[in-house]
Motif scaffolding. Structure first.
Motif, short mmCIF file in Angstrom:
data_model
loop_
_atom_site.label_atom_id
_atom_site.label_comp_id
_atom_site.label_asym_id
_atom_site.label_seq_id
_atom_site.Cartn_x
_atom_site.Cartn_y
_atom_site.Cartn_z
N ARG A 179 -14.39 -17.71 -53.14
CA ARG A 179 -13.66 -16.46 -53.02
C ARG A 179 -13.22 -16.16 -51.59
O ARG A 179 -12.60 -15.13 -51.33
CB ARG A 179 -14.52 -15.29 -53.53
N GLY A 180 -13.57 -17.04 -50.66
CA GLY A 180 -13.27 -16.77 -49.26
C GLY A 180 -11.85 -17.17 -48.89
O GLY A 180 -11.02 -17.42 -49.75
N GLY A 181 -11.59 -17.22 -47.60
CA GLY A 181 -10.25 -17.55 -47.11
C GLY A 181 -10.03 -16.79 -45.82
O GLY A 181 -10.62 -15.71 -45.62
N GLU A 182 -9.18 -17.33 -44.95
CA GLU A 182 -8.99 -16.71 -43.65
C GLU A 182 -8.51 -15.27 -43.74
O GLU A 182 -8.84 -14.44 -42.90
CB GLU A 182 -8.02 -17.53 -42.79
N SER A 183 -7.72 -14.96 -44.77
CA SER A 183 -7.20 -13.59 -44.88
C SER A 183 -8.33 -12.56 -44.96
O SER A 183 -8.15 -11.41 -44.60
CB SER A 183 -6.29 -13.46 -46.10
N ARG A 184 -9.48 -13.00 -45.44
CA ARG A 184 -10.59 -12.07 -45.63
C ARG A 184 -11.53 -12.01 -44.44
O ARG A 184 -12.44 -11.17 -44.42
CB ARG A 184 -11.39 -12.44 -46.88
N PHE A 185 -11.38 -12.90 -43.47
CA PHE A 185 -12.41 -13.03 -42.44
C PHE A 185 -12.66 -11.72 -41.68
O PHE A 185 -13.80 -11.30 -41.50
CB PHE A 185 -12.11 -14.16 -41.46
N ASP A 186 -11.58 -11.06 -41.25
CA ASP A 186 -11.77 -9.84 -40.45
C ASP A 186 -12.52 -8.76 -41.23
O ASP A 186 -13.39 -8.09 -40.69
CB ASP A 186 -10.41 -9.30 -39.97
N ALA A 187 -12.13 -8.60 -42.48
CA ALA A 187 -12.80 -7.57 -43.28
C ALA A 187 -14.27 -7.92 -43.50
O ALA A 187 -15.15 -7.05 -43.43
CB ALA A 187 -12.08 -7.39 -44.61
N LEU A 188 -14.55 -9.20 -43.75
CA LEU A 188 -15.95 -9.61 -43.94
C LEU A 188 -16.73 -9.44 -42.64
O LEU A 188 -17.90 -9.03 -42.66
CB LEU A 188 -16.00 -11.06 -44.42
N ALA A 189 -16.09 -9.76 -41.52
CA ALA A 189 -16.77 -9.60 -40.22
C ALA A 189 -17.06 -8.13 -39.97
O ALA A 189 -18.12 -7.78 -39.41
CB ALA A 189 -15.92 -10.19 -39.10
N ASN A 190 -16.15 -7.27 -40.38
CA ASN A 190 -16.37 -5.84 -40.22
C ASN A 190 -17.59 -5.38 -41.03
O ASN A 190 -18.42 -4.60 -40.54
CB ASN A 190 -15.11 -5.08 -40.65
N ILE A 191 -17.70 -5.87 -42.25
CA ILE A 191 -18.85 -5.53 -43.09
C ILE A 191 -20.14 -6.05 -42.45
O ILE A 191 -21.13 -5.33 -42.33
CB ILE A 191 -18.69 -6.13 -44.51
N GLY A 207 -6.44 -12.46 -50.74
CA GLY A 207 -6.15 -13.66 -51.51
C GLY A 207 -6.48 -14.92 -50.74
O GLY A 207 -7.16 -14.90 -49.72
N GLY A 208 -5.98 -16.03 -51.24
CA GLY A 208 -6.27 -17.33 -50.65
C GLY A 208 -6.30 -18.35 -51.76
O GLY A 208 -6.61 -18.02 -52.90
N GLU A 209 -5.98 -19.61 -51.40
CA GLU A 209 -5.89 -20.64 -52.43
C GLU A 209 -7.20 -20.82 -53.19
O GLU A 209 -7.19 -21.14 -54.38
CB GLU A 209 -5.44 -21.98 -51.82
N SER A 210 -8.33 -20.59 -52.50
CA SER A 210 -9.61 -20.81 -53.19
C SER A 210 -9.74 -19.90 -54.42
O SER A 210 -10.47 -20.21 -55.35
CB SER A 210 -10.78 -20.55 -52.24
N ARG A 211 -9.04 -18.79 -54.40
CA ARG A 211 -9.17 -17.84 -55.50
C ARG A 211 -8.14 -18.04 -56.60
O ARG A 211 -8.21 -17.37 -57.63
CB ARG A 211 -9.05 -16.40 -54.96
N PHE A 212 -7.13 -18.90 -56.36
CA PHE A 212 -6.00 -18.93 -57.30
C PHE A 212 -6.43 -19.23 -58.74
O PHE A 212 -6.02 -18.53 -59.68
CB PHE A 212 -4.93 -19.92 -56.85
N ASP A 213 -7.27 -20.25 -58.92
CA ASP A 213 -7.63 -20.62 -60.29
C ASP A 213 -8.35 -19.49 -61.02
O ASP A 213 -8.07 -19.23 -62.20
CB ASP A 213 -8.53 -21.87 -60.28
N ALA A 214 -9.25 -18.82 -60.32
CA ALA A 214 -9.99 -17.74 -60.96
C ALA A 214 -9.05 -16.57 -61.28
O ALA A 214 -9.15 -15.96 -62.36
CB ALA A 214 -11.13 -17.26 -60.07
N LEU A 215 -8.11 -16.28 -60.37
CA LEU A 215 -7.15 -15.20 -60.63
C LEU A 215 -6.22 -15.58 -61.79
O LEU A 215 -5.89 -14.74 -62.63
CB LEU A 215 -6.34 -14.89 -59.37
#
Lengths: 238, 238, 238, 238
Positions: free
Chosen positions: B195-207, D196-204
């Motif tokens: 479920r990860g990915g670079e787009s999420r890194f900042d938000a996860l780091a904030n948490i 989002g991110g490619e890792s999530r595509f299949d599950a989405l």
């Protein structure tokens, strides 16, 4: 041991209120054919596969229950039920293997509408209501299986010799299973004392009866698989 | 054993991103005084009492995590963590008793703002986000305590003889505790791969950083109780 | 118009049960200084900024309430409250701008512990309980502000001329605000009739009183900012 | 106006991935018979009744979405969708009345398994996942209806004169409906960029396709009611 001590409590009242729906569930044709050993194998296999998928989501519902409680004794009681399901699931897979169902067959099978319906209904009741609502949705499965298991074991008409389903019957009439059920019922009555009241009875009865009907639909799903399969077999053998 | 294998994974990146906040947490004055055996008893007692209330809600958060997962191996991993907390709580009470704190003292104590803040933040992250968000909020406590325990045990400056806090230090540097932490980190990295990915890194780091800061605030709450108490004692003795 | 018609209902009982805590909230020093026009500007600015962040999460709590309801009239009532908050927030920003606070100042300000504590407590009550629990946690804010606004408007001692806070007072004593409050109270009493009962009173009173105390802590956070600022100013002017 | 601008975005990819399932949904026999005006009235009535119950729970899912968001612009976008459903429901009842269905007929009708399945699946995705998962479960309904409405309006083969379903077709091809859909798609793509991110595509894609299949099952439920009813009518007329 019996579950009769709960007759005067909320569980007993809800079970009575479910009336014919409760009777239809605990004495469903699927159950009768289990007891007689005449259930088509395909029906049982369908049931077993979907029951695994059901139990995964049922465990999620018990986990949700833990997250909705606030005292250690209550949380421990609900966690014990969660553990019972989570540790039973690998045994379930072992048992399934004896019926020719591999783990990948089961895990990759699509959820039947009856499985999805039932489990997501319970989870939604849990999220939209409180711990008492959620327990009212869980009880028909938990306590109903004990009633069925005990009932079959105590019924002299039940075929135990050479019945391929004897192990299933033993399992749900077993003391250790019953002890777990009794613990769940005790938790239910405790929460009912804290959060219950006559104003809630009709809504709780509606939840309990809906879950009971979803149990019958689950048996029927298994039975239908047997019928289809029989139909195909008889079609082939013409 | 060490937790260093996780340095290249998401956990390692989040820990690095937390920077000074992480350092402030794992080497908080409370921790230093624990290691030296100089922490005021009142500070430790305050901490112990609130830690019990904290762990109750932390267990609820792990239960929520179980309810958010969908495969048996993941659910088992999270359930193991839930069990570890739920079974530790009675031991926690036994340990508290050695510090003169009765079960009713603890259970009836009001939650400190620092306890409420931290636990409800984690639960809200869990409800508003997914399993990965929730795990990012849980990791600072889980892995940080192991880092603290191991660090103190491996540090020759740590006083273990005649240190009233030696048992606490032993506990969090213990192999069985570390094995549990490693299992949690493995689950975290598994979910991060899904479920990860670079787009999420900042938000996860904030948490992760927010939870880290709430850990420091929790230590500080304990420390403040010691200071208040010392102040009162020194006021009395004048 | 008054809210007195709710005195005999659950709201009235909970308000009475909160006793001194309720009094402390609705007649907090912050409120008294608002009425007199003597509140330090820095206190009001701190309050305004955090109130924006508070209202964001309060809106999330009302959205959660909608998701926990099952009939259209109830869902509409809760959605109306959600809308009131969501549409008020841009006006809130306009009002803040008059106090020298830009949108980015506000949106990027860190949540105060008092804001985090209060909002996440309410959200957790909503997730772990039912719609009645959640409404009991929402009412102190909703109805308390109306009581404060009406009380100040009806009190001849309140300074309305040349009081920089007169607009704030007008707003919460306004008919349209009160109509919204009345609709929320009506929803609360409806849900109480469906899901209430004496067994739940103590737990509901505990929720209501906790939220009331968190309201006082929120005022105090504003007041402290005023004091700090004054202290700094007076320190500078020495 | 068209929805084609979303073809390169996550929505476009998920729609393409759903492949034949998407085609089956948007060109279902129910839809074709609507367009031709040949759909049995009983099928449409069954659909209308269940659609009301569906929309109630769909509104709950949008409310859940609001509670999972953390910034005002996102919350406003989701609240707008919630409002659209909640304010449409009374109009839905007015429209139903024209088809001979009273409010009490509708509100008291039992949820069909197809309604329960679909709505509780969406809600469970929302609770167990994050805002992106939830939006992926909501989009097939939201955007699919626009595609169907626009497609029928733009298709010269669609019968609009003397077609009892012309108003239904107009409604879902209407500019105001499409503007709402576009706002939902914009929110979806915004959240996809953040989470989002490619890792999530299949599950989405799995969520999106499942919801698409549940849409087809919903049409089929309506169609079946028409067939049953026809069968009964033809049986009676023998």
């Amino acid at each position: 041991m019996s579950l009769s001590m709960f007759n005067d409590c909320l569980y007993g009242r809800l079970r009575q209120q479910a009336g014919q729906h409760w009777h239809d569930y605990v004495s469903h044709t699927f159950v009768q054919q289990l007891a007689a050993g005449t259930l088509p194998h395909a029906a049982f296999q369908r049931y077993l596969t979907q029951d695994y998928l059901f139990l995964l989501h049922f465990a999620r519902a018990y986990a949700l229950l833990v997250s909705k409680l606030h005292t250690l004794p209550e949380m421990r009681a609900a966690t014990t039920s969660l553990n019972a399901i989570v540790s039973e699931l690998p045994l379930h897979l072992t048992y399934c293997a004896q019926w020719g169902l591999s783990e990948s067959d089961i895990v990759n099978d699509a959820e039947a509408p009856e499985t999805l319906n039932y489990t997501r209904y319970v989870l939604d009741i849990g999220h939209s209501g409180d711990a008492l609502d959620l327990l009212a949705a869980l009880m028909p499965c938990v306590a109903g299986y004990a009633e069925i298991g005990l009932g079959l074991l105590n019924n002299p008409a039940t075929v135990m010799r050479n019945n391929p389903y004897a192990a299933w019957i033993q399992n749900y009439g077993d003391e250790s299973y019953l002890a777990g059920v009794q613990a769940s019922l005790t938790l239910f009555e405790n929460i009912a004392r804290q959060r219950g009241g006559e104003s809630r009875f009709d809504a709780l009865a509606n939840i309990f009866t809906t879950a009971t009907r979803l149990e019958s639909a689950f048996w029927q799903m298994g039975l239908n698989a047997g019928n289809t399969s029989n139909a195909l077999i008889s079609a082939c053998s013409r």
